[in-house]
Write a protein that holds these residues in place. Structure first.
Motif, mmCIF file in Angstrom:
data_model
loop_
_atom_site.group_PDB
_atom_site.id
_atom_site.type_symbol
_atom_site.label_atom_id
_atom_site.label_comp_id
_atom_site.label_asym_id
_atom_site.label_seq_id
_atom_site.Cartn_x
_atom_site.Cartn_y
_atom_site.Cartn_z
ATOM 1 N N VAL A 125 0.606 -1.167 -0.313
ATOM 2 C CA VAL A 125 -0.096 -0.034 -0.290
ATOM 3 C C VAL A 125 0.861 1.383 -0.073
ATOM 4 C CG1 VAL A 125 -1.916 1.005 1.365
ATOM 5 C CG2 VAL A 125 -1.513 -1.610 1.528
ATOM 6 N N ALA A 126 0.686 1.755 -1.172
ATOM 7 C CA ALA A 126 1.815 3.486 -0.819
ATOM 8 C C ALA A 126 0.597 4.935 -1.113
ATOM 9 C CB ALA A 126 2.132 3.210 -1.863
ATOM 10 N N ALA A 127 1.413 5.938 -0.956
ATOM 11 C CA ALA A 127 0.228 7.175 -1.122
ATOM 12 C C ALA A 127 1.399 8.268 -2.090
ATOM 13 C CB ALA A 127 0.227 7.605 -0.428
ATOM 14 N N TYR A 128 0.697 8.608 -3.141
ATOM 15 C CA TYR A 128 1.472 9.199 -4.127
ATOM 16 C C TYR A 128 0.583 10.761 -3.670
ATOM 17 C CZ TYR A 128 3.664 5.183 -5.304
ATOM 18 O OH TYR A 128 4.288 3.901 -5.483
ATOM 19 N N ALA A 129 1.745 11.970 -4.398
ATOM 20 C CA ALA A 129 1.101 13.230 -4.325
ATOM 21 C C ALA A 129 1.167 13.877 -6.058
ATOM 22 C CB ALA A 129 1.736 14.273 -3.622
ATOM 23 N N GLY B 221 20.484 -1.325 -14.827
ATOM 24 C CA GLY B 221 20.543 -0.941 -16.098
ATOM 25 C C GLY B 221 19.622 -0.474 -17.341
ATOM 26 N N GLY B 222 19.051 0.406 -17.166
ATOM 27 C CA GLY B 222 18.715 1.361 -17.772
ATOM 28 C C GLY B 222 18.205 3.148 -17.725
ATOM 29 N N ALA B 223 17.230 3.394 -18.312
ATOM 30 C CA ALA B 223 17.416 5.105 -18.122
ATOM 31 C C ALA B 223 16.614 4.633 -16.436
ATOM 32 C CB ALA B 223 16.729 5.375 -19.740
ATOM 33 N N PRO B 224 17.087 6.062 -16.496
ATOM 34 C CA PRO B 224 15.689 6.612 -14.817
ATOM 35 C C PRO B 224 14.502 6.634 -15.713
ATOM 36 C CG PRO B 224 18.328 8.090 -15.048
ATOM 37 C CD PRO B 224 18.325 7.100 -16.960
ATOM 38 N N GLU B 225 13.729 6.976 -14.183
ATOM 39 C CA GLU B 225 12.757 6.645 -14.712
ATOM 40 C C GLU B 225 11.896 7.846 -13.899
ATOM 41 O OE1 GLU B 225 10.632 2.268 -16.179
ATOM 42 O OE2 GLU B 225 10.903 2.994 -14.279
ATOM 43 N N TRP B 226 10.520 8.901 -14.702
ATOM 44 C CA TRP B 226 10.093 9.753 -13.450
ATOM 45 C C TRP B 226 8.917 9.290 -12.434
ATOM 46 C CZ3 TRP B 226 12.213 14.103 -12.585
ATOM 47 C CH2 TRP B 226 13.241 14.877 -12.970
ATOM 48 N N VAL B 227 8.988 10.274 -11.658
ATOM 49 C CA VAL B 227 7.688 9.401 -10.730
ATOM 50 C C VAL B 227 7.163 9.964 -9.940
ATOM 51 C CG1 VAL B 227 9.175 6.914 -10.797
ATOM 52 C CG2 VAL B 227 8.897 8.865 -8.545
ATOM 53 N N LEU B 228 5.937 10.110 -9.664
ATOM 54 C CA LEU B 228 4.846 10.897 -8.575
ATOM 55 C C LEU B 228 6.421 10.981 -7.351
ATOM 56 C CD1 LEU B 228 1.324 9.820 -9.367
ATOM 57 C CD2 LEU B 228 2.945 12.141 -10.115
ATOM 58 N N PRO B 229 5.925 12.135 -6.527
ATOM 59 C CA PRO B 229 6.299 11.576 -5.466
ATOM 60 C C PRO B 229 5.753 10.699 -4.311
ATOM 61 C CG PRO B 229 5.920 13.850 -6.040
ATOM 62 C CD PRO B 229 5.345 13.278 -7.029
ATOM 63 N N GLY B 230 6.118 9.894 -3.585
ATOM 64 C CA GLY B 230 5.158 9.333 -2.659
ATOM 65 C C GLY B 230 6.247 7.870 -2.953
ATOM 66 N N GLY B 231 5.465 6.844 -2.075
ATOM 67 C CA GLY B 231 5.763 5.550 -1.634
ATOM 68 C C GLY B 231 4.639 4.645 -0.340
ATOM 69 N N GLY B 232 5.706 3.853 -0.114
ATOM 70 C CA GLY B 232 4.919 2.612 0.389
ATOM 71 C C GLY B 232 4.733 2.776 1.855
ATOM 72 N N MET B 233 3.951 2.780 2.546
ATOM 73 C CA MET B 233 3.572 3.279 3.882
ATOM 74 C C MET B 233 4.292 2.514 4.794
ATOM 75 S SD MET B 233 -1.393 3.095 3.668
ATOM 76 C CE MET B 233 -0.979 2.961 5.521
#
Length: 156
Positions: A7-11, A28-40
């Motif tokens: 379970v995670a929460a993102y903004a 081994g790959g290109a960095p990926e953009w993510v929404l700030p957030g993460g696991g509880m």
């Protein structure tokens, strides 16, 4: 088959036509953009999770201004032969997506964390970024604000 639930929460934080994102390195790959957030963390309220994670990953403190929706995804995959417990894994992710507004702090990169860079990206440039699907899901929830609090997955 090993089953896991995360379970995670993102903004979704939009200001002046720009979206706050963090960049996650990929082995081994290109960095990926993510929404700030993460696991509880165990016992943590998701409202507190999203505020903590945004501050850890971007340096900003946010006010949660609303719950945009919930995304649920299930994936089954093989675990590597050299893993502690090789075999198949059934992973279920439940992700709460909040809208946030900056209330303090300064933009900075996370140190020794899951992301390496925090930045504002123009909304019209997001489709050209290497990003995870949660960025698109979060933006759809933010734009469409569906009454049911969910959007269908776009396969592609």
């Amino acid at each position: 088959m090993r089953q896991t639930l995360r379970v995670a929460a993102y903004a979704v934080v939009v200001r002046d036509g720009q979206l706050l994102l963090a960049r996650s390195p990929v082995r081994g790959g290109a960095p990926e953009w993510v929404l700030p957030g993460g696991g509880m963390e165990h016992g943590e309220d998701p409202y507190d999770t999203v505020r903590r994670e945004v501050e850890e990953e971007t340096g900003y403190r946010i006010e949660v201004t609303g719950l945009l929706g919930v995304n649920s995804a299930r994936h089954t995959f093989a675990r590597r032969a050299f893993a502690r417990r090789p075999g198949r894994r059934d992973h279920h992710a439940v992700r709460l997506v909040y809208e946030g507004r900056i209330t303090g702090g300064e933009l900075r990169n996370e140190i020794n964390g899951s992301t390496e860079l925090a930045a504002w990206q123009p909304l019209d440039a997001v489709p050209d970024l290497v990003r995870i699907s949660m960025v698109d899901i979060g933006l759809r929830l933010w734009r469409e604000r569906p009454a049911a609090g969910r959007v269908e997955h776009a396969e592609g």
